[in-house]
Design a protein around this motif. Sequence first.
Motif, mmCIF file in Angstrom:
data_model
loop_
_atom_site.group_PDB
_atom_site.id
_atom_site.type_symbol
_atom_site.label_atom_id
_atom_site.label_comp_id
_atom_site.label_asym_id
_atom_site.label_seq_id
_atom_site.Cartn_x
_atom_site.Cartn_y
_atom_site.Cartn_z
ATOM 1 N N VAL A 184 0.746 -1.591 0.267
ATOM 2 C CA VAL A 184 -0.273 -0.212 -0.078
ATOM 3 C C VAL A 184 0.839 1.201 -0.163
ATOM 4 C CG1 VAL A 184 -1.602 1.641 1.296
ATOM 5 C CG2 VAL A 184 -2.058 -0.967 1.097
ATOM 6 N N ASP A 185 1.937 1.562 0.683
ATOM 7 C CA ASP A 185 2.503 2.178 0.752
ATOM 8 C C ASP A 185 3.427 2.605 -0.744
ATOM 9 O OD1 ASP A 185 2.742 2.849 3.278
ATOM 10 O OD2 ASP A 185 3.757 2.121 4.140
ATOM 11 N N ARG A 186 3.957 1.279 -0.764
ATOM 12 C CA ARG A 186 4.292 1.838 -2.064
ATOM 13 C C ARG A 186 3.620 2.202 -3.897
ATOM 14 N NH1 ARG A 186 6.761 -3.634 -4.795
ATOM 15 N NH2 ARG A 186 7.235 -2.219 -6.127
ATOM 16 N N MET A 187 1.860 1.758 -3.475
ATOM 17 C CA MET A 187 1.105 2.175 -4.273
ATOM 18 C C MET A 187 0.534 3.838 -3.946
ATOM 19 S SD MET A 187 -1.807 -0.748 -3.901
ATOM 20 C CE MET A 187 -3.013 0.550 -4.683
ATOM 21 N N LEU A 188 1.340 4.205 -2.781
ATOM 22 C CA LEU A 188 0.466 5.474 -2.472
ATOM 23 C C LEU A 188 2.083 6.574 -2.885
ATOM 24 C CD1 LEU A 188 -0.212 5.250 0.891
ATOM 25 C CD2 LEU A 188 -1.455 6.284 -0.711
ATOM 26 N N GLY A 189 3.378 5.641 -3.481
ATOM 27 C CA GLY A 189 4.020 6.580 -4.621
ATOM 28 C C GLY A 189 5.083 7.557 -3.086
ATOM 29 N N GLY A 318 2.782 -3.178 -11.402
ATOM 30 C CA GLY A 318 2.195 -2.834 -12.462
ATOM 31 C C GLY A 318 1.840 -1.223 -11.032
ATOM 32 N N LEU A 319 3.387 -0.579 -10.490
ATOM 33 C CA LEU A 319 2.999 0.405 -9.556
ATOM 34 C C LEU A 319 4.736 0.901 -10.456
ATOM 35 C CD1 LEU A 319 3.066 -1.049 -6.018
ATOM 36 C CD2 LEU A 319 1.178 0.434 -7.232
ATOM 37 N N GLY A 320 5.748 0.881 -11.183
ATOM 38 C CA GLY A 320 6.608 1.691 -11.489
ATOM 39 C C GLY A 320 5.926 2.792 -12.099
ATOM 40 N N LEU A 321 5.020 2.762 -13.073
ATOM 41 C CA LEU A 321 4.821 3.589 -14.213
ATOM 42 C C LEU A 321 4.078 4.629 -13.239
ATOM 43 C CD1 LEU A 321 4.692 2.156 -17.358
ATOM 44 C CD2 LEU A 321 6.367 3.842 -16.845
ATOM 45 N N SER A 322 2.922 4.323 -12.002
ATOM 46 C CA SER A 322 2.812 4.739 -11.463
ATOM 47 C C SER A 322 2.946 6.394 -10.649
ATOM 48 C CB SER A 322 1.118 4.120 -10.948
ATOM 49 O OG SER A 322 0.800 5.445 -9.975
ATOM 50 N N ILE A 323 4.415 5.604 -9.788
ATOM 51 C CA ILE A 323 5.184 6.444 -9.180
ATOM 52 C C ILE A 323 5.709 7.082 -9.610
ATOM 53 C CG2 ILE A 323 6.967 6.048 -7.899
ATOM 54 C CD1 ILE A 323 6.090 3.493 -6.509
ATOM 55 N N ALA A 324 6.578 7.135 -10.899
ATOM 56 C CA ALA A 324 7.379 7.695 -12.261
ATOM 57 C C ALA A 324 6.394 9.120 -12.392
ATOM 58 C CB ALA A 324 7.410 6.588 -12.901
ATOM 59 N N GLN A 325 4.959 8.563 -12.642
ATOM 60 C CA GLN A 325 4.352 9.891 -13.018
ATOM 61 C C GLN A 325 3.575 10.562 -11.305
ATOM 62 O OE1 GLN A 325 3.157 11.775 -15.658
ATOM 63 N NE2 GLN A 325 1.876 10.811 -16.356
ATOM 64 N N SER A 326 3.709 10.408 -10.570
ATOM 65 C CA SER A 326 3.817 10.960 -8.977
ATOM 66 C C SER A 326 4.825 11.943 -9.179
ATOM 67 C CB SER A 326 3.799 10.270 -8.121
ATOM 68 O OG SER A 326 2.121 9.465 -8.793
#
Length: 360
Positions: A184-189, A318-326
């Motif tokens: 969950v912490d990783r999802m939050l970025g 599926g978290l890498g690109l979401s975190i990069a965009q954040s």
Amino acid sequence: MLVNDMYKKILENLGTAVVLLDNQLFIQYMNPAAEMLLAASARQLSRRDIAEWFGTDADQVEGLRHSLRSGHPFTRREAKLRNQSEQMLTVDYTVNPLPMQQENWLLLEIEARDRLIRIEREEELLTRHASAQMLVRGLAHEIKNPLGGLRGAAQLLERELDDISLHDYTQVIIEEADRLRNLVDRMLGPRKLPDINDVNIHAILERVCSLVAAESGGSVELIRDYDPSIPEFRGDAEQLIQAVLNIVRNSMQALQTSHTQNPSIKLHTRTMRQITLGTEKHRLVCCVRIEDNGPGIPEELLSQVFYPMVSGRADGTGLGLSIAQSILNQHHGLIECDTRPGRTLFELFIPLELNHESVR
């Protein structure tokens, strides 16, 4: 004469491109806005056939010829034109027949749509990413509270158990609760504010290249095409390394799992001027292009690649690109993606200054 000069001055100061075609569809006049749009001077295009702009799109050329014959005006939306730099443009254009010495000529008013389309696309991308982040934060709150209670209950239960062998079961509960909390912490970025300092984009890219080269064992060729004139800018180097690494590592893994022949990743940097990101116009932007020759992203995933938990790999989070965009959003920038079989391109846009203006 004064009236003619006034009309000419008006035409030359219009922001809309105006082109005059004779009855053979040859260019007889174009104002400065048209010269800029078509990337050529009026002298270069004088007596050039309009069909050259449309390439193989015979329907558009036939529409012009029909207007010549019938004398009827028409408007075409989001048409494709090719300028003299071989760049495809999206434009709206209106055609009005003009009677000239017992024959019709055509007056074309052309308005570029690329910038507006780009603004709409980027605004939608940012809105969707912000909505996804809000959803994730809401879910995180709902998940982490019971996880904390579950973990605490498992610890209390472990203390009450006299049989040591049963502690293995409580440890499973505690470890799985910790794993879910970390997910969950990783999802939050990134949750901390950026540590802003002077940043050199090429130092960031070289750090990423060294990490990926070590991970890939040299099996993927890394090609650099840098613009050394790009100035330093204010940013968080560690977060930007993470953002770029997430993208390059994804490319490396896609190349390895697809067994691409001669796999390569190209890192390309350039500056761009007067670029609109979302609703804000920036005078100077650093553009980092990360391009690989892998299989591409499936079309059904392309519009969702920046959502959390969306991945094209069976073992991906599926978290890498979401975190990069954040991370790019925190730097007032964004990431765009374009793909086809044999080529995937990510473009990272980072403002080099924060004195920007709203386009609204």
